[in-house]
Design a protein around this motif. Structure first.
Motif, PDB file in Angstrom:
ATOM      1  N   GLU A 227      -6.913  11.624   1.841  1.00  0.00           N
ATOM      2  CA  GLU A 227      -7.410  10.831   0.721  1.00  0.00           C
ATOM      3  C   GLU A 227      -7.413  11.651  -0.575  1.00  0.00           C
ATOM      4  N   GLN A 228      -7.799  12.923  -0.499  1.00  0.00           N
ATOM      5  CA  GLN A 228      -7.786  13.779  -1.689  1.00  0.00           C
ATOM      6  C   GLN A 228      -6.371  13.980  -2.222  1.00  0.00           C
ATOM      7  N   GLN A 229      -5.399  14.146  -1.316  1.00  0.00           N
ATOM      8  CA  GLN A 229      -4.010  14.301  -1.749  1.00  0.00           C
ATOM      9  C   GLN A 229      -3.497  13.030  -2.428  1.00  0.00           C
ATOM     10  N   ILE A 230      -3.846  11.884  -1.872  1.00  0.00           N
ATOM     11  CA  ILE A 230      -3.410  10.621  -2.477  1.00  0.00           C
ATOM     12  C   ILE A 230      -4.060  10.433  -3.844  1.00  0.00           C
ATOM     13  N   LEU A 231      -5.339  10.765  -3.956  1.00  0.00           N
ATOM     14  CA  LEU A 231      -6.023  10.623  -5.249  1.00  0.00           C
ATOM     15  C   LEU A 231      -5.457  11.576  -6.303  1.00  0.00           C
ATOM     16  N   ARG A 232      -5.049  12.776  -5.880  1.00  0.00           N
ATOM     17  CA  ARG A 232      -4.447  13.717  -6.818  1.00  0.00           C
ATOM     18  C   ARG A 232      -3.130  13.195  -7.384  1.00  0.00           C
ATOM     19  N   SER A 233      -2.352  12.531  -6.536  1.00  0.00           N
ATOM     20  CA  SER A 233      -1.051  12.044  -6.988  1.00  0.00           C
ATOM     21  C   SER A 233      -1.151  10.737  -7.768  1.00  0.00           C
ATOM     22  N   GLN A 234      -2.334  10.153  -7.812  1.00  0.00           N
ATOM     23  CA  GLN A 234      -2.508   8.864  -8.485  1.00  0.00           C
ATOM     24  C   GLN A 234      -2.238   8.959  -9.988  1.00  0.00           C
ATOM     25  N   ALA A 235      -2.498  10.071 -10.602  1.00  0.00           N
ATOM     26  CA  ALA A 235      -2.295  10.224 -12.050  1.00  0.00           C
ATOM     27  C   ALA A 235      -0.821  10.175 -12.436  1.00  0.00           C
ATOM     28  N   TYR A 236       0.072  10.430 -11.494  1.00  0.00           N
ATOM     29  CA  TYR A 236       1.498  10.487 -11.804  1.00  0.00           C
ATOM     30  C   TYR A 236       2.223   9.164 -11.558  1.00  0.00           C
ATOM     31  N   LEU A 237       1.492   8.147 -11.142  1.00  0.00           N
ATOM     32  CA  LEU A 237       2.117   6.852 -10.874  1.00  0.00           C
ATOM     33  C   LEU A 237       2.275   6.070 -12.166  1.00  0.00           C
ATOM     34  N   ILE A 238       3.470   5.493 -12.355  1.00  0.00           N
ATOM     35  CA  ILE A 238       3.711   4.724 -13.583  1.00  0.00           C
ATOM     36  C   ILE A 238       4.085   3.272 -13.290  1.00  0.00           C
ATOM     37  N   ASP A 239       4.631   3.010 -12.140  1.00  0.00           N
ATOM     38  CA  ASP A 239       5.064   1.667 -11.783  1.00  0.00           C
ATOM     39  C   ASP A 239       3.896   0.890 -11.165  1.00  0.00           C
ATOM     40  N   ASP A 240       3.782  -0.400 -11.518  1.00  0.00           N
ATOM     41  CA  ASP A 240       2.688  -1.226 -10.978  1.00  0.00           C
ATOM     42  C   ASP A 240       2.776  -1.362  -9.467  1.00  0.00           C
ATOM     43  N   ASN A 241       3.984  -1.465  -8.929  1.00  0.00           N
ATOM     44  CA  ASN A 241       4.135  -1.582  -7.474  1.00  0.00           C
ATOM     45  C   ASN A 241       3.665  -0.311  -6.769  1.00  0.00           C
ATOM     46  N   GLN A 242       3.958   0.829  -7.364  1.00  0.00           N
ATOM     47  CA  GLN A 242       3.500   2.091  -6.779  1.00  0.00           C
ATOM     48  C   GLN A 242       1.979   2.185  -6.801  1.00  0.00           C
ATOM     49  N   ILE A 243       1.385   1.740  -7.900  1.00  0.00           N
ATOM     50  CA  ILE A 243      -0.079   1.784  -8.025  1.00  0.00           C
ATOM     51  C   ILE A 243      -0.725   0.875  -6.980  1.00  0.00           C
ATOM     52  N   ARG A 244      -0.170  -0.337  -6.802  1.00  0.00           N
ATOM     53  CA  ARG A 244      -0.707  -1.246  -5.786  1.00  0.00           C
ATOM     54  C   ARG A 244      -0.553  -0.676  -4.379  1.00  0.00           C
TER      55      ARG A 244
END
Length: 124
Positions: free
Chosen positions: A40-57
């Motif tokens: 979960e910590q690794q996923i949360l760290r990479s969340q800042a680098y997401l730009i596409d709405d599909n990736q964010i969802r």
């Protein structure tokens, strides 16, 4: 009391076996929770680098699934039925005459809301 043959070990009693199994299960559960926390910590760290709405969802969906797995790992899924099993065990243990048929009365609302699960058990 019979003598044990040379080279044989005395088997541990059931309470020791159960304690060993509980310790093993608790270690597995704590390891699982630690791995889920790290993921979960690794996923949360990479969340800042997401730009596409599909990736964010998709990212949010992964986090929801991880939280669900944590909930399942920490909660005992058969807790209500353990109450029923303990009640039946006590009925057999405490009764001088062993019942041949057991009747269990469970109102529907208790099945819907597990926090109110309190079955009535009768032995005949």
């Amino acid at each position: 009391m019979s003598k044990m043959k040379k080279g044989t070990k005395k088997a541990p009693n059931n309470s020791v076996k159960n304690q060993m199994q509980y310790t093993k299960n608790s270690k597995i559960k704590s390891n699982l929770l630690q791995l889920l926390e790290n993921l979960e910590q690794q996923i949360l760290r990479s969340q800042a680098y997401l730009i596409d709405d599909n990736q964010i969802r998709e990212h949010d969906q992964y986090l929801r699934k991880l939280k669900h797995i944590k909930t399942v790992a920490t909660a005992d899924p058969r807790f209500p039925y353990q109450k029923l099993q303990l009640t039946i065990d006590n009925l057999y243990r405490n009764s001088p005459v062993k019942p041949k048929r057991i009747t269990v009365v469970i109102p529907v609302y208790q099945l819907i809301n597990p926090s109110e699960f309190n079955p009535e058990v009768y032995g005949i």
